[in-house]
Design an enzyme around this catalytic site. Structure first.
Site, PDB file in Angstrom:
ATOM      1  CB  ALA A 170      10.203 -12.560 -15.304  1.00 61.52           C
ATOM      2  CD1 TRP A 223       7.824  -4.843 -11.538  1.00 60.46           C
ATOM      3  CD2 TRP A 223       6.938  -2.863 -10.987  1.00 60.46           C
ATOM      4  NE1 TRP A 223       6.534  -4.825 -12.008  1.00 60.46           N
ATOM      5  CE2 TRP A 223       5.965  -3.615 -11.676  1.00 60.46           C
ATOM      6  CE3 TRP A 223       6.596  -1.589 -10.534  1.00 60.46           C
ATOM      7  CZ2 TRP A 223       4.689  -3.126 -11.939  1.00 60.46           C
ATOM      8  CZ3 TRP A 223       5.337  -1.093 -10.794  1.00 60.46           C
ATOM      9  CH2 TRP A 223       4.389  -1.866 -11.491  1.00 60.46           C
ATOM     10  CB  THR A 270       4.699 -11.069  -2.960  1.00 57.37           C
ATOM     11  OG1 THR A 270       4.663 -12.485  -3.211  1.00 57.37           O
ATOM     12  CG2 THR A 270       4.766 -10.317  -4.276  1.00 57.37           C
ATOM     13  CD  GLU A 315      15.037  -6.248  -1.627  1.00 59.54           C
ATOM     14  OE1 GLU A 315      15.578  -7.100  -0.915  1.00 59.54           O
ATOM     15  OE2 GLU A 315      15.431  -5.076  -1.707  1.00 59.54           O
ATOM     16  NE  ARG A 334      -8.420  15.251  19.889  1.00 59.82           N
ATOM     17  CZ  ARG A 334      -9.010  16.224  19.220  1.00 59.82           C
ATOM     18  NH1 ARG A 334      -8.425  17.415  19.136  1.00 59.82           N
ATOM     19  NH2 ARG A 334     -10.166  16.009  18.625  1.00 59.82           N
ATOM     20  CD  GLN A 341      -9.936   3.505  13.450  1.00 59.65           C
ATOM     21  OE1 GLN A 341      -9.773   3.450  12.234  1.00 59.65           O
ATOM     22  NE2 GLN A 341     -11.092   3.820  14.005  1.00 59.65           N
ATOM     23  CG  LEU A 357      15.636 -10.999 -10.189  1.00 55.04           C
ATOM     24  CD1 LEU A 357      16.510 -11.912 -11.043  1.00 55.04           C
ATOM     25  CD2 LEU A 357      15.605 -11.491  -8.736  1.00 55.04           C
TER      26      LEU A 357
END
Length: 390
Positions: free
Chosen positions: A138, A164, A372, A370, A275, A343, A133
């Site tokens: 575009a 893409w 944004t 697909e 940990r 983090q 697409l």
């Protein structure tokens, strides 16, 4: 209730068949996907043989009718399978989602003859699909695409470039949206183009932040000739076909995002429970416990949102708004959860010796593909308030 940590998610599935399917998927992922994921992603290796295995196992056509070689599973089940695959390796989960998207036009809008001829091989015959697409100029404004299909005798000639494209250059078939009429959405038609068509070529794969094992490339159509039997739907119906496919495809992206987020949370929990600092487990520190609680809550909310949208789809009810909401929320949540996982692992989270940094890089693309997340907000707002006035 979901069990967090390195164990599997305790899923609510509608049938015994679905539960058996999930066991198959988890076993396959543990045996064939997870052990190779880090090395193959670093090497930029696409696991084509694995996709052949997925096809042979019936996992590339789960959401489509059994009469054409599909699995006949509701979307509620298919998406949870997709989540498991994405948790093992996003290249695989997203690849299955893209293949399912590429099959949608023919399955939903093709004639009975077209479906009988092509769908069995597409769904369970080892073929891999791509969806064309977007173009270099575009992307979000897909209705302005310029790739053109021109009538020639009893067929069509395609010229233009798509951008893409996941599986660009390696796909066996391409669902292509091309302009057959005037400007705008009403001049677009859908076609099924074989991957070995003369005049079809692909550019070099894009060099990406993440998902290095999944090839993304431009696809060029230089005088590609196909018969009219490969036109899907009516002339000028292509944009409506594309939007219908994207509604379902966005649920696939949402499920993949939850899979990546689940993997990141599992990794963080596995680290925190082993940990020790200042003579205590890291999980004994309230600040870190609160981070884990927030991550788990976002994860469960995202999973519930995409499943609610899937159930609407399975009932034959409108789900455009809910699909956009699921895609928006789940991918944003995946970005937050993977960032927090890095983090929580501290310096180890920033190294490639642990998968947390890969999950972070992979989560980012899910906010873009697909549609944004800015486009998702537009879709949601239009569903709530109607189109913008000009």
């Amino acid at each position: 209730m979901t069990e967090y940590g390195p164990g599997p998610v305790d899923r609510r599935l509608p049938t015994d068949e679905a539960r058996q399917l999930m066991t198959l998927v988890r076993d396959l992922a543990a045996r064939e996907i997870t052990p190779r994921a880090a090395a193959e992603e670093e090497a930029g290796h696409f696991p084509r043989a694995l996709f052949t295995l997925l096809s042979e196992s019936g996992l590339l056509g789960l959401a489509y009718p059994e009469e054409f070689g599909g699995g006949g599973q509701p979307y509620e089940v298919y998406l949870q399978v997709l989540e498991e695959l994405a948790a093992a390796r996003l290249t695989v989960g997203l690849g299955v989602s893209v293949h399912t998207l590429a099959c949608h036009a023919l399955a939903a809008y093709g004639t009975k003859e077209q479906r009988a001829e092509h769908l069995p091989a597409m769904l369970g015959g080892g073929l891999l699909g791509a969806y064309c697409l977007s173009e270099p100029a575009a992307g979000s404004d897909a209705a302005s695409l310029t790739t053109r299909a021109t009538r020639s005798g009893d067929g069509w000639v395609l010229d233009g470039t798509k951008a893409w494209i996941t599986h660009g250059g390696i796909a066996d078939f391409y669902t292509v949206l091309a302009r057959t009429g005037g400007a705008g959405a009403h001049g677009i038609t859908a076609f099924l183009v074989p991957g070995d068509a003369e005049g079809l070529s692909a550019g070099p794969p894009e060099r990406k932040m993440g998902m290095k094992g999944s090839p993304t490339a431009q696809v060029h159509f230089d005088g590609v000739r196909i018969g009219d039997a490969r036109r899907i739907g009516e002339e000028g119906q292509g944009f409506a076909i594309a939007l219908a496919a994207l509604d379902s495809g966005r649920l696939g992206i949402a499920a993949c995002a939850v899979g990546v987020a689940q993997a990141a949370l599992n990794e963080a929990l596995a680290y925190l429970t082993t940990r020790r600092q200042f003579g205590r487990r890291l999980t004994d520190f309230q600040g870190l416990r609160f981070m884990i609680a927030d991550m788990a809550t976002q994860l469960e909310a995202g999973r519930s949102l995409y499943l609610a949208a899937a159930r609407l789809r399975d009932e034959g009810r409108p789900f455009t708004k809910e699909a956009a909401m699921a895609k928006l929320f789940c991918t944003d949540a995946a970005m937050r959860i993977t960032t927090d996982a890095v983090q929580l692992l501290g310096g180890y989270g920033y190294t490639a010796d642990f998968p947390a940094e890969r999950y972070l890089r992979e989560a980012k693309v899910l906010q873009i593909v697909e549609g944004t997340n800015q486009i998702q907000r537009l879709v949601i707002a239009r569903q709530l308030t109607g189109p913008e006035t000009r």
